[in-house]
Design a protein around this motif. Structure first.
Motif, short mmCIF file in Angstrom:
data_model
loop_
_atom_site.label_atom_id
_atom_site.label_comp_id
_atom_site.label_asym_id
_atom_site.label_seq_id
_atom_site.Cartn_x
_atom_site.Cartn_y
_atom_site.Cartn_z
N LYS A 22 11.58 1.11 45.01
CA LYS A 22 10.14 1.37 44.91
C LYS A 22 9.87 2.86 44.69
CE LYS A 22 9.46 -0.96 48.74
NZ LYS A 22 8.88 -1.55 49.96
N ILE A 23 10.65 3.70 45.33
CA ILE A 23 10.49 5.15 45.16
C ILE A 23 10.91 5.54 43.75
CG2 ILE A 23 11.36 7.41 45.90
CD1 ILE A 23 9.37 6.17 47.90
N ALA A 24 12.01 5.01 43.29
CA ALA A 24 12.48 5.33 41.93
C ALA A 24 11.46 4.89 40.88
CB ALA A 24 13.83 4.65 41.67
N ALA A 25 10.83 3.75 41.07
CA ALA A 25 9.85 3.25 40.10
C ALA A 25 8.63 4.15 40.04
CB ALA A 25 9.44 1.82 40.46
N ILE A 26 8.13 4.57 41.18
CA ILE A 26 6.94 5.43 41.17
C ILE A 26 7.28 6.81 40.64
CG2 ILE A 26 7.02 6.31 43.55
CD1 ILE A 26 3.86 5.08 41.78
N GLU A 27 8.48 7.30 40.94
CA GLU A 27 8.90 8.61 40.46
C GLU A 27 8.96 8.64 38.93
OE1 GLU A 27 12.25 12.04 41.29
OE2 GLU A 27 12.66 9.99 41.93
N ALA A 28 9.41 7.54 38.34
CA ALA A 28 9.51 7.45 36.88
C ALA A 28 8.13 7.41 36.21
CB ALA A 28 10.32 6.22 36.49
N SER A 29 7.09 7.09 36.98
CA SER A 29 5.77 6.90 36.39
C SER A 29 4.86 8.12 36.48
CB SER A 29 5.07 5.71 37.04
OG SER A 29 4.67 6.03 38.36
N MET A 30 5.30 9.20 37.11
CA MET A 30 4.40 10.34 37.27
C MET A 30 5.11 11.67 37.05
SD MET A 30 3.67 10.15 41.45
CE MET A 30 2.09 9.51 41.16
N PRO A 31 4.34 12.72 36.77
CA PRO A 31 4.95 14.05 36.60
C PRO A 31 5.68 14.48 37.87
CG PRO A 31 2.64 14.06 35.90
CD PRO A 31 2.89 12.74 36.57
N PRO A 32 6.79 15.23 37.70
CA PRO A 32 7.61 15.62 38.86
C PRO A 32 6.84 16.36 39.96
CG PRO A 32 8.77 16.11 36.84
CD PRO A 32 7.39 15.67 36.45
N ASP A 33 5.97 17.30 39.58
CA ASP A 33 5.27 18.06 40.62
C ASP A 33 4.28 17.18 41.39
OD1 ASP A 33 3.62 17.88 38.37
OD2 ASP A 33 2.69 19.84 38.70
N LEU A 34 3.63 16.26 40.71
CA LEU A 34 2.71 15.33 41.38
C LEU A 34 3.47 14.38 42.30
CD1 LEU A 34 -0.24 14.53 41.64
CD2 LEU A 34 0.10 12.95 39.74
N PHE A 35 4.63 13.91 41.84
CA PHE A 35 5.47 13.04 42.67
C PHE A 35 5.89 13.79 43.94
CE2 PHE A 35 9.73 11.83 44.04
CZ PHE A 35 9.52 10.51 44.39
N GLN A 36 6.30 15.04 43.79
CA GLN A 36 6.73 15.82 44.95
C GLN A 36 5.59 16.01 45.94
OE1 GLN A 36 10.12 15.40 45.09
NE2 GLN A 36 9.79 17.20 46.34
N GLU A 37 4.37 16.19 45.42
CA GLU A 37 3.24 16.38 46.32
C GLU A 37 2.88 15.09 47.05
OE1 GLU A 37 -0.65 18.92 45.91
OE2 GLU A 37 -0.93 17.00 44.86
N ARG A 38 2.77 14.01 46.31
CA ARG A 38 2.29 12.75 46.89
C ARG A 38 3.36 11.98 47.67
NH1 ARG A 38 -1.99 10.49 42.43
NH2 ARG A 38 -3.39 12.26 42.63
N TYR A 39 4.61 12.10 47.27
CA TYR A 39 5.67 11.32 47.91
C TYR A 39 6.74 12.18 48.58
CZ TYR A 39 3.54 7.40 45.57
OH TYR A 39 2.63 6.45 45.17
N GLY A 40 6.94 13.39 48.06
CA GLY A 40 7.98 14.26 48.60
C GLY A 40 7.51 15.19 49.70
N ALA A 41 6.20 15.17 49.98
CA ALA A 41 5.61 15.99 51.04
C ALA A 41 5.82 17.48 50.80
CB ALA A 41 6.14 15.58 52.42
N GLU A 42 5.74 17.88 49.55
CA GLU A 42 5.84 19.28 49.16
C GLU A 42 4.60 19.62 48.33
OE1 GLU A 42 8.14 21.58 49.94
OE2 GLU A 42 9.34 20.17 51.10
N PRO A 43 3.89 20.69 48.67
CA PRO A 43 2.70 21.03 47.89
C PRO A 43 3.05 21.47 46.47
CG PRO A 43 3.16 22.75 49.48
CD PRO A 43 4.13 21.64 49.75
N CYS A 44 2.20 21.12 45.52
CA CYS A 44 2.35 21.60 44.15
C CYS A 44 1.86 23.04 44.09
CB CYS A 44 1.49 20.78 43.18
SG CYS A 44 2.10 19.14 42.85
#
Length: 195
Positions: free
Chosen positions: A160-182
């Motif tokens: 599920k994480i891999a699927a959502i990561e493939a669908s969004m820009p890397p910085d947005l993925f890191q902010e929303r799922y990786g708990a790192e601010p853009c």
């Protein structure tokens, strides 16, 4: 827990509005109910507005109350022993400052939680500052979505994480799922990192 387990201890759960403080309130209420120490006569869990309950443990009582930073009048009354800002990124820096002011009387810790999504900027700046040495003594912790292995058993490599990561820009993925601010767009030196 250790900050409010004292006679008359008080914990504020401050949300951008009352509704967004309810999940943390509900988690705590259930946790203490499971322990069998909630004073059920004190539970107030209305569909709108402030919620509260009191716990009795080893002769001590302590209370949990939801507050709204939108309703600045609610950030008054008795000084808290601990303040938890729920969905802190959705609150203003002024609300954070008000919580610090109210915490001063009892040297109460102020705990900020929530995602960076929709951050007003100050929260991400504070996280960056507290990720390294700082004179405030602040500490930042980050738990990415995949650290919840009940929901994502494969952790970082869960399907599920891999699927959502493939669908969004890397910085947005890191902010929303990786708990790192853009980092904001247009930085003169985007390589700069407080750490």
């Amino acid at each position: 827990h250790r900050y409010v387990v004292k006679a008359g201890g008080l914990c504020w759960l401050v949300g951008p509005d009352y509704e967004q403080a309810r999940p943390e309130f509900g988690y705590l209420l259930q946790w203490y109910r499971d322990m069998g120490i909630v004073d059920e006569a004190t539970v107030s869990y209305p569909s709108r507005g402030s919620c509260r309950f009191r716990v009795m443990f080893e002769g001590q009582d302590f209370s949990f109350v939801t507050k709204s930073s939108t309703d600045s009048v609610s950030l008054a009354s008795y000084a808290p022993d601990v303040v938890v800002m729920c969905e802190a990124a959705q609150q203003t820096n002024d609300a954070y400052m008000k919580c610090l002011e109210r915490a001063t009387q009892r040297a109460a810790p102020v705990i900020l939680s929530g995602t960076f999504e929709g951050s007003m900027g100050w929260y991400a700046d504070l996280y960056e500052r507290w990720s390294g040495y700082n004179e405030e003594g602040g500490v930042a912790f980050s738990w990415p979505t995949w650290s919840n292995t009940d929901e994502f058993p494969g952790g970082r490599f869960d399907a599920k994480i891999a699927a959502i990561e493939a669908s969004m820009p890397p910085d947005l993925f890191q902010e929303r799922y990786g708990a790192e601010p853009c980092k904001p767009k247009g930085l003169v030196f985007p390589q700069y990192d407080r750490k």
